[in-house]
Scaffold this motif. Sequence first.
Motif, PDB file in Angstrom:
ATOM      1  N   LYS A   1       0.813  -1.225   0.000  1.00 55.07           N
ATOM      2  CA  LYS A   1       0.000   0.000   0.000  1.00 55.07           C
ATOM      3  C   LYS A   1       0.845   1.274   0.000  1.00 55.07           C
ATOM      4  O   LYS A   1       0.450   2.297   0.539  1.00 55.07           O
ATOM      5  CB  LYS A   1      -0.961   0.031   1.195  1.00 55.07           C
ATOM      6  N   ARG A   2       2.042   1.185  -0.605  1.00 56.12           N
ATOM      7  CA  ARG A   2       2.886   2.378  -0.729  1.00 56.12           C
ATOM      8  C   ARG A   2       3.905   2.169  -1.828  1.00 56.12           C
ATOM      9  O   ARG A   2       4.197   1.046  -2.216  1.00 56.12           O
ATOM     10  CB  ARG A   2       3.569   2.717   0.576  1.00 56.12           C
TER      11      ARG A   2
ATOM     12  N   ILE B   1      12.249   8.567  -4.820  1.00 53.37           N
ATOM     13  CA  ILE B   1      13.459   9.190  -4.283  1.00 53.37           C
ATOM     14  C   ILE B   1      13.537   8.957  -2.762  1.00 53.37           C
ATOM     15  O   ILE B   1      13.828   9.853  -1.980  1.00 53.37           O
ATOM     16  CB  ILE B   1      13.536  10.692  -4.635  1.00 53.37           C
ATOM     17  N   GLY B   2      13.211   7.746  -2.351  1.00 56.83           N
ATOM     18  CA  GLY B   2      13.301   7.364  -0.954  1.00 56.83           C
ATOM     19  C   GLY B   2      12.156   7.840  -0.072  1.00 56.83           C
ATOM     20  O   GLY B   2      12.130   7.555   1.118  1.00 56.83           O
ATOM     21  N   ILE B   3      11.210   8.562  -0.623  1.00 55.97           N
ATOM     22  CA  ILE B   3      10.080   9.083   0.156  1.00 55.97           C
ATOM     23  C   ILE B   3       8.872   8.193  -0.092  1.00 55.97           C
ATOM     24  O   ILE B   3       8.484   7.981  -1.245  1.00 55.97           O
ATOM     25  CB  ILE B   3       9.762  10.539  -0.240  1.00 55.97           C
ATOM     26  N   PRO B   4       8.245   7.666   0.979  1.00 56.88           N
ATOM     27  CA  PRO B   4       7.077   6.805   0.771  1.00 56.88           C
ATOM     28  C   PRO B   4       5.826   7.626   0.454  1.00 56.88           C
ATOM     29  O   PRO B   4       5.591   8.683   1.035  1.00 56.88           O
ATOM     30  CB  PRO B   4       6.923   6.083   2.113  1.00 56.88           C
ATOM     31  N   TYR B   5       5.048   7.123  -0.494  1.00 52.24           N
ATOM     32  CA  TYR B   5       3.762   7.723  -0.855  1.00 52.24           C
ATOM     33  C   TYR B   5       2.689   6.652  -0.706  1.00 52.24           C
ATOM     34  O   TYR B   5       2.863   5.535  -1.190  1.00 52.24           O
ATOM     35  CB  TYR B   5       3.771   8.237  -2.301  1.00 52.24           C
ATOM     36  N   PRO B   6       1.584   6.988  -0.035  1.00 49.70           N
ATOM     37  CA  PRO B   6       0.533   5.982   0.143  1.00 49.70           C
ATOM     38  C   PRO B   6      -0.204   5.691  -1.158  1.00 49.70           C
ATOM     39  O   PRO B   6      -0.454   6.588  -1.960  1.00 49.70           O
ATOM     40  CB  PRO B   6      -0.411   6.629   1.160  1.00 49.70           C
ATOM     41  N   ILE B   7      -0.517   4.422  -1.340  1.00 53.73           N
ATOM     42  CA  ILE B   7      -1.352   3.978  -2.456  1.00 53.73           C
ATOM     43  C   ILE B   7      -2.592   3.380  -1.817  1.00 53.73           C
ATOM     44  O   ILE B   7      -2.516   2.378  -1.118  1.00 53.73           O
ATOM     45  CB  ILE B   7      -0.628   2.931  -3.329  1.00 53.73           C
ATOM     46  N   TYR B   8      -3.717   4.021  -2.017  1.00 52.73           N
ATOM     47  CA  TYR B   8      -4.952   3.601  -1.362  1.00 52.73           C
ATOM     48  C   TYR B   8      -5.600   2.412  -2.048  1.00 52.73           C
ATOM     49  O   TYR B   8      -6.310   1.646  -1.409  1.00 52.73           O
ATOM     50  CB  TYR B   8      -5.935   4.770  -1.284  1.00 52.73           C
ATOM     51  N   GLU B   9      -5.342   2.280  -3.344  1.00 45.61           N
ATOM     52  CA  GLU B   9      -5.974   1.190  -4.069  1.00 45.61           C
ATOM     53  C   GLU B   9      -5.234   0.905  -5.364  1.00 45.61           C
ATOM     54  O   GLU B   9      -4.776   1.813  -6.041  1.00 45.61           O
ATOM     55  CB  GLU B   9      -7.419   1.561  -4.379  1.00 45.61           C
ATOM     56  N   VAL B  10      -5.116  -0.381  -5.666  1.00 44.96           N
ATOM     57  CA  VAL B  10      -4.651  -0.832  -6.972  1.00 44.96           C
ATOM     58  C   VAL B  10      -5.891  -1.351  -7.674  1.00 44.96           C
ATOM     59  O   VAL B  10      -6.612  -2.181  -7.143  1.00 44.96           O
ATOM     60  CB  VAL B  10      -3.596  -1.956  -6.842  1.00 44.96           C
ATOM     61  N   SER B  11      -6.154  -0.827  -8.841  1.00 40.57           N
ATOM     62  CA  SER B  11      -7.334  -1.249  -9.592  1.00 40.57           C
ATOM     63  C   SER B  11      -6.889  -1.745 -10.957  1.00 40.57           C
ATOM     64  O   SER B  11      -6.525  -0.955 -11.832  1.00 40.57           O
ATOM     65  CB  SER B  11      -8.320  -0.105  -9.741  1.00 40.57           C
ATOM     66  N   GLY B  12      -6.876  -3.063 -11.117  1.00 41.36           N
ATOM     67  CA  GLY B  12      -6.388  -3.640 -12.352  1.00 41.36           C
ATOM     68  C   GLY B  12      -4.926  -3.311 -12.525  1.00 41.36           C
ATOM     69  O   GLY B  12      -4.097  -3.658 -11.697  1.00 41.36           O
ATOM     70  N   SER B  13      -4.587  -2.606 -13.579  1.00 42.16           N
ATOM     71  CA  SER B  13      -3.207  -2.246 -13.896  1.00 42.16           C
ATOM     72  C   SER B  13      -2.844  -0.832 -13.446  1.00 42.16           C
ATOM     73  O   SER B  13      -1.757  -0.356 -13.751  1.00 42.16           O
ATOM     74  CB  SER B  13      -2.995  -2.355 -15.405  1.00 42.16           C
ATOM     75  N   PHE B  14      -3.742  -0.159 -12.713  1.00 43.91           N
ATOM     76  CA  PHE B  14      -3.571   1.264 -12.424  1.00 43.91           C
ATOM     77  C   PHE B  14      -3.445   1.584 -10.942  1.00 43.91           C
ATOM     78  O   PHE B  14      -4.075   0.939 -10.100  1.00 43.91           O
ATOM     79  CB  PHE B  14      -4.762   2.048 -12.993  1.00 43.91           C
ATOM     80  N   ILE B  15      -2.636   2.612 -10.678  1.00 40.67           N
ATOM     81  CA  ILE B  15      -2.577   3.226  -9.346  1.00 40.67           C
ATOM     82  C   ILE B  15      -2.668   4.737  -9.536  1.00 40.67           C
ATOM     83  O   ILE B  15      -2.377   5.259 -10.611  1.00 40.67           O
ATOM     84  CB  ILE B  15      -1.285   2.875  -8.565  1.00 40.67           C
ATOM     85  N   VAL B  16      -3.074   5.411  -8.471  1.00 38.55           N
ATOM     86  CA  VAL B  16      -3.112   6.875  -8.465  1.00 38.55           C
ATOM     87  C   VAL B  16      -2.282   7.346  -7.275  1.00 38.55           C
ATOM     88  O   VAL B  16      -2.472   6.887  -6.156  1.00 38.55           O
ATOM     89  CB  VAL B  16      -4.558   7.409  -8.369  1.00 38.55           C
TER      90      VAL B  16
END
Length: 137
Positions: A97-98, A102-117
């Motif tokens: 979920k991240r 450049i070493g900075i973590p960014y949250p990924i709230y959802e993976v939908s198929g082949s896509f992330i936002v």
Amino acid sequence: MKKAVSLKAWGVIFFALALSGCTMIEPDNNYRHPADFARHLQNDGFKIAAVRPLDPRPLAAAEALELTIGNSNIGVYKYDINNKLQRKRLEKIKREKRIYFIGIPYPIYEVSGSFIVVGLDKHKEKKRILESLRNFR
């Protein structure tokens, strides 16, 4: 008789997929592109003020776009699940979920198929964008 054969066939297919290490990533939108997602957002009522290309390589993706919605930017990244390395990367993102940029973590709230936002953590329309992402096929 046909029903019994059908059930056996599905069992064999499921077992073969499990042994092969294949994963089913839902929804199946691997044939789509980030520009298609931008159009999907517009159809869902979002006003996109700007669309800019992004370099997908820092996140090991196949394609990427930056969209300006409201006063915030989001990154839309597509991973080609036909590419073994990108599929594994996407599976790791889904588990953790991240992502790291450049070493900075960014949250990924959802993976939908082949896509992330990326960039939704403080976006005012986060819930609506995620709902649109879930329905993107």
